[in-house]
Design a protein around this motif. Structure first.
Motif, PDB file in Angstrom:
ATOM      1  N   THR A  48      26.350  -6.367  -5.413  1.00 11.01           N
ATOM      2  CA  THR A  48      27.458  -7.314  -5.361  1.00 11.01           C
ATOM      3  C   THR A  48      27.138  -8.444  -6.326  1.00 11.01           C
ATOM      4  N   VAL A  50      28.707 -11.983  -7.858  1.00  5.78           N
ATOM      5  CA  VAL A  50      29.714 -13.050  -7.872  1.00  5.78           C
ATOM      6  C   VAL A  50      29.657 -13.707  -9.251  1.00  5.78           C
ATOM      7  N   LYS A 124      34.493  -2.085  -8.135  1.00 11.58           N
ATOM      8  CA  LYS A 124      35.671  -2.817  -7.651  1.00 11.58           C
ATOM      9  C   LYS A 124      35.553  -4.298  -7.999  1.00 11.58           C
ATOM     10  N   GLN A 125      36.704  -4.881  -8.258  1.00 10.20           N
ATOM     11  CA  GLN A 125      36.808  -6.317  -8.476  1.00 10.20           C
ATOM     12  C   GLN A 125      37.602  -6.915  -7.331  1.00 10.20           C
ATOM     13  N   ASP A 126      36.948  -7.735  -6.546  1.00 10.12           N
ATOM     14  CA  ASP A 126      37.594  -8.339  -5.372  1.00 10.12           C
ATOM     15  C   ASP A 126      38.255  -7.271  -4.510  1.00 10.12           C
ATOM     16  N   GLY A 127      37.577  -6.140  -4.361  1.00 14.62           N
ATOM     17  CA  GLY A 127      38.055  -5.068  -3.514  1.00 14.62           C
ATOM     18  C   GLY A 127      39.032  -4.106  -4.158  1.00 14.62           C
ATOM     19  N   ILE A 147      40.241 -13.099 -15.069  1.00 18.81           N
ATOM     20  CA  ILE A 147      39.543 -14.227 -14.457  1.00 18.81           C
ATOM     21  C   ILE A 147      39.852 -15.473 -15.279  1.00 18.81           C
ATOM     22  N   GLN A 151      37.417 -19.904 -12.467  1.00 23.34           N
ATOM     23  CA  GLN A 151      37.548 -19.024 -11.314  1.00 23.34           C
ATOM     24  C   GLN A 151      36.305 -18.160 -11.111  1.00 23.34           C
ATOM     25  N   LYS A 152      36.161 -17.675  -9.856  1.00 22.69           N
ATOM     26  CA  LYS A 152      35.120 -16.717  -9.512  1.00 22.69           C
ATOM     27  C   LYS A 152      35.756 -15.377  -9.197  1.00 22.69           C
ATOM     28  N   SER A 153      34.972 -14.324  -9.395  1.00 27.18           N
ATOM     29  CA  SER A 153      35.416 -12.991  -9.020  1.00 27.18           C
ATOM     30  C   SER A 153      34.192 -12.222  -8.540  1.00 27.18           C
ATOM     31  N   THR A 154      34.409 -11.330  -7.566  1.00 28.10           N
ATOM     32  CA  THR A 154      33.301 -10.567  -6.989  1.00 28.10           C
ATOM     33  C   THR A 154      33.390  -9.117  -7.430  1.00 28.10           C
ATOM     34  N   THR A 156      31.720  -5.333  -7.140  1.00 32.66           N
ATOM     35  CA  THR A 156      30.856  -4.480  -6.328  1.00 32.66           C
ATOM     36  C   THR A 156      30.766  -3.114  -6.991  1.00 32.66           C
TER      37      THR A 156
END
Length: 622
Positions: A48, A50, A124-127, A147, A151-154, A156
Motif C-alpha cells: 500500500t 500513499v 488499484k488506485q483508491d480501490g 491526482i 492531493q493524496k491517492s492510495t 495498492t
C-alpha cells in the motif's frame, strides 16, 4: 612543495540555517507485508502506497521501477554488458573461443530458476482498478483518476518476485556465501520533480527515489538473521534465530517462520539482507546512532570485523562533525558480497579481504549517507556529486583516523583525473550515467573528477570556505533533491566569489587546465611570464623561492571570479596582483631586485590546481 600546504580543516558545528523551501517534494509512504520462500528464493507481497502530489501539476499517470527484471537474458542490462568494451568484471565470466579470451555476460546464461523478476497484479488506485503497462524494468500506470496538486491517492498492488543469482548488487548465493542481498527488490515508485518523471530503465548505474516512510513486515524462515534499513519494532519476539551459541532454537519447534517488523522514516529506499550464518554485533555510540554489524561467521574475517567497529564509530563522528549530524537512529554495516553499495541506514559490502579494503569501502558507503541518502541528488544526472563528494569526505576521514597522515589525501583522485583527461576518451560529467562509452571513464569522471571538483574549489575559495559550503549545503538542502547549481550557489553565498563559470567548465565540458611559467632577467628585476595553454581559466598562486632560502607568494585573481581569496600559506608574505582576464592567454609581472636573487618560481605549490601538465609549472633562474 606540497608540504607548504597544510589542510587546516576546521570541523564546524551545525550552522542552524533556515531551510530553503524552493524545492517541493513528492511523498511516498509505503506499507509492505512480504513472505520469503527461502527454498526457491521467491517472495510474495502486498503493498500500500500513499502518494502525496506536492507538485503544481496534475498527474494522470505514475511510473514504478521493477528492478529485478533487469536480470533476465536479453534485458537492457544484459545487452549493455555484452556491448561495452570494458564490462564490469562482476557481471561477466571469461571463456576461450578460438584461442582468445572472451568475456560473456552472466545474465545471458541465467536459467529460469536463476533469473530475477518482479510481477505486479491487482493494481488499484483508491480501490479502483488502474491500467498498467510493463516495459521491462518500468511499470507505467494510467490512473483511474488524476491526482490534483496537493492531493493524496492510495495505490495498492500485489507483487511476486524471484531473487536472481547475485550478479550486481541484488541477489542470492554470492561468492562470499551470503544467501540474500535484497536491494532494489520491491515495486518502487519513480521520482517526479520540477523536470517531470524519471522512469529511468535499470541498466546498471544509479538511482533516484521519493522521500517517505516505510513500514515493512518480512516473514522468513526463523533460522535467518536479518538486517537492513529501518528500526526493528519487535526485537524481543524475533531475537536472532537462536538463543545461544549452541544453536538452541529460541522459538517453538512448531514455529517455522518469523515476521520481522521494520519502520524507517524519511528515507527514499529500503534494503535488507539475510543469512543463517550471520554474526550480529551492536555498538552504541555515545550520543549517536546505534551501529549494527552483520557478517558471516567465518574465522578468517572475524578479527577484521571486530576491528572495523571502533573505526566505524570514528568515521561516523567525523562525518557528522565535518558535514552535519547523522539524522537516523541506526546504521547497519552488512556483509552483502558484491563490492559496496549504499542504502538508507545501511550498506552492503564485501566482507572478505584485507582490512584496509574493508575499512575503505565502509568509509565510502557510510559517507554516502550524507551525499546520497540525505543530499539525494539525481544520481543518473549528477553522479559526480553523489560519488565525488563522498570520495572527498571519505579521503578526509580516512586520513583523520589514520596513524600516518598524508600531506595530500586527494592524490589518487588527481592522478586518475589526469590520466582520463589525457586519454582522449573523457566525456562531460553531465553525461547520463548510463551513456558513458567506457566504464572506467564513468568511474573516474564520477568518483575522481567529482572529488577533484571539491578539492579544487578549496583552491579557489579556501578550504575553510569549502567546508563551510558543504555544511551549509547539507543544512539547507537535506531531504530536498538539490541540483549542482544549488551547491554552487551555496558556495557563492559563503565565499562571495562568482563560481558559475567553474561549474560550467568543469562539469559541462572536457576543457582542461594547463598553465606554464618562464623567467627572464632585466635591469630592474625578474620578469615572470605565464601562459594559459588549456581552455579552462583559473586564478593562480605563484610561489617564489629566493637564493637565500626565503619564500614569497604572488596571487593573480581571475577576473570572472570577482574575488580574492585569503592567503592559504599562513606566514609567507603574499602580494595580490592585478586580475587576469580569460581572453588574454598571457600574463606577466615583475619581481623587483631585492636583497636576494630569485632561485625558482612554482605555480600552485599546494597541488590542488588540476593542471594536466605540471612539468611546465616550474621555472628555475639561470
Amino acid at each position: 612543495m606540497k608540504k607548504l600546504f597544510t589542510l587546516a580543516i576546521a570541523l564546524f558545528g551545525a550552522m542552524n540555517l533556515a531551510a530553503q523551501g524552493g524545492l517541493w517534494q513528492q511523498r511516498a509512504d509505503y506499507t509492505m507485508d512480504v513472505k520469503m520462500d527461502v527454498k526457491n528464493y521467491q517472495y510474495k507481497g502486498v503493498q500500500t502506497l500513499v502518494y502525496t502530489n506536492n507538485s503544481p501539476d496534475t498527474l494522470s499517470r505514475v511510473f514504478y521501477h521493477l528492478y529485478p527484471n533487469a536480470f533476465q537474458p536479453g534485458s537492457e542490462m544484459d545487452m549493455r554488458v555484452r556491448n561495452i568494451s570494458d564490462p564490469d568484471g562482476r557481471m561477466v565470466t571469461k571463456t576461450t573461443v578460438d584461442g582468445k579470451e572472451v568475456k560473456v555476460s552472466r545474465i545471458k546464461n541465467l536459467k529460469p530458476n536463476e533469473i530475477g523478476y518482479l510481477r505486479i497484479a491487482n493494481f488499484k488506485q483508491d480501490g479502483v482498478v488502474a491500467q498498467i503497462k510493463e516495459v521491462e524494468t518500468i511499470l507505467e500506470v494510467i490512473l483511474a483518476k488524476p491526482i490534483l496538486p496537493g492531493q493524496k491517492s492510495t495505490f495498492t498492488l500485489d507483487f511476486t518476485g524471484q531473487v536472481p543469482l547475485q550478479i550486481r548488487r541484488s541477489g542470492r548465493n554470492n561468492s562470499e556465501g551470503v544467501e540474500l542481498s535484497m536491494t532494489q527488490w520491491y515495486p518502487k515508485i519513480a521520482q517526479y520533480d520540477f523536470e517531470g518523471w524519471h522512469p529511468t530503465s535499470y541498466i546498471g548505474r544509479e538511482f533516484y527515489g521519493v522521500w517517505g516512510n516505510f513500514d515493512v513486515k518480512l516473514t522468513i524462515d526463523k533460522l535467518y538473521t536479518v538486517g537492513g534499513t529501518g528500526v526493528l519494532q519487535n526485537p524481543n519476539s524475533i531475537g536472532h534465530g537462536y538463543e545461544d551459541e549452541g544453536k538452541t532454537p529460541k522459538h517453538s519447534k512448531k514455529t517455522k517462520d518469523l515476521t520481522w517488523h521494520f519502520i524507517a522514516e524519511n528515507v527514499h529506499d529500503f534494503a535488507w539482507a539475510a543469512d543463517k550464518n550471520y554474526i550480529h554485533d551492536i555498538v552504541e555510540m555515545p550520543g549517536g546512532p546505534t551501529l549494527h554489524f552483520l557478517y558471516k561467521n567465518n574465522p578468517d574475517i572475524l578479527a577484521n570485523w571486530k576491528k572495523l567497529q571502533p573505526d566505524t564509530v570514528k568515521l561516523m563522528q567525523f562525518f557528522s562533525a565535518a558535514v552535519g549530524p547523522y539524522p537516523y537512529p541506526q546504521y547497519s554495516v552488512i556483509q552483502g558480497g558484491d563490492g559496496g553499495m549504499e542504502y538508507a541506514m545501511c550498506t552492503l559490502i564485501l566482507g572478505n579481504g584485507k582490512y584496509d579494503g574493508l575499512l575503505g569501502v565502509t568509509a565510502h558507503e557510510l559517507g554516502h549517507t550524507w551525499f546520497q541518502h540525505v543530499i539525494a541528488t539525481n544520481e543518473s544526472k549528477y553522479g559526480w556529486i553523489d560519488e565525488g563528494f563522498t570520495s572527498f569526505i571519505e579521503d578526509l576521514a580516512l586520513n583523520e583516523i589514520s596513524e600516518v597522515k598524508r600531506d595530500f589525501p586527494f592524490e589518487g583522485a588527481y592522478n586518475n583525473y589526469n590520466w582520463m583527461a589525457k586519454s582522449g576518451n573523457e566525456q562531460p560529467q553531465t553525461t547520463h550515467a548510463d551513456r558513458f562509452d567506457i566504464n572506467r571513464v564513468y568511474s573516474i569522471s564520477s568518483y575522481s573528477k567529482g572529488e577533484v571538483f571539491l578539492a579544487q574549489l578549496g583552491y579557489l575559495i579556501g578550504f575553510d570556505n569549502l567546508m563551510k559550503s558543504l555544511q551549509r549545503f547539507y543544512d539547507e538542502y537535506k531531504f530536498k533533491h538539490p541540483t549542482s547549481n544549488d551547491f554552487i550557489r551555496v558556495a557563492e553565498k559563503v565565499s562571495g566569489a562568482q563560481l558559475g563559470w567553474y561549474l560550467t567548465d568543469w562539469t559541462m565540458t572536457t576543457n582542461t587546465i594547463d598553465y606554464s611559467v618562464g623567467l627572464s632577467k632585466n635591469t630592474s628585476g625578474t620578469l615572470v611570464s605565464l601562459k594559459r595553454i588549456g581552455r579552462m581559466p583559473m586564478p593562480i598562486d605563484v610561489l617564489v623561492e629566493y637564493q637565500d632560502g626565503t619564500l614569497e607568494t604572488y596571487y593573480i585573481p581571475l577576473r570572472m571570479m570577482h574575488y580574492t581569496k585569503e592567503n592559504p600559506y599562513g606566514d609567507i608574505k603574499r602580494t595580490v596582483l592585478k586580475d587576469w582576464a580569460w581572453a588574454n592567454p598571457d600574463y606577466s609581472f615583475e619581481i623587483p631586485n631585492g636583497k636576494s636573487a630569485v632561485k625558482q618560481v612554482v605555480i600552485d605549490p599546494s597541488g590542488l590546481l588540476a593542471d594536466i601538465d605540471r612539468e611546465n609549472n616550474n621555472a628555475v633562474a639561470n
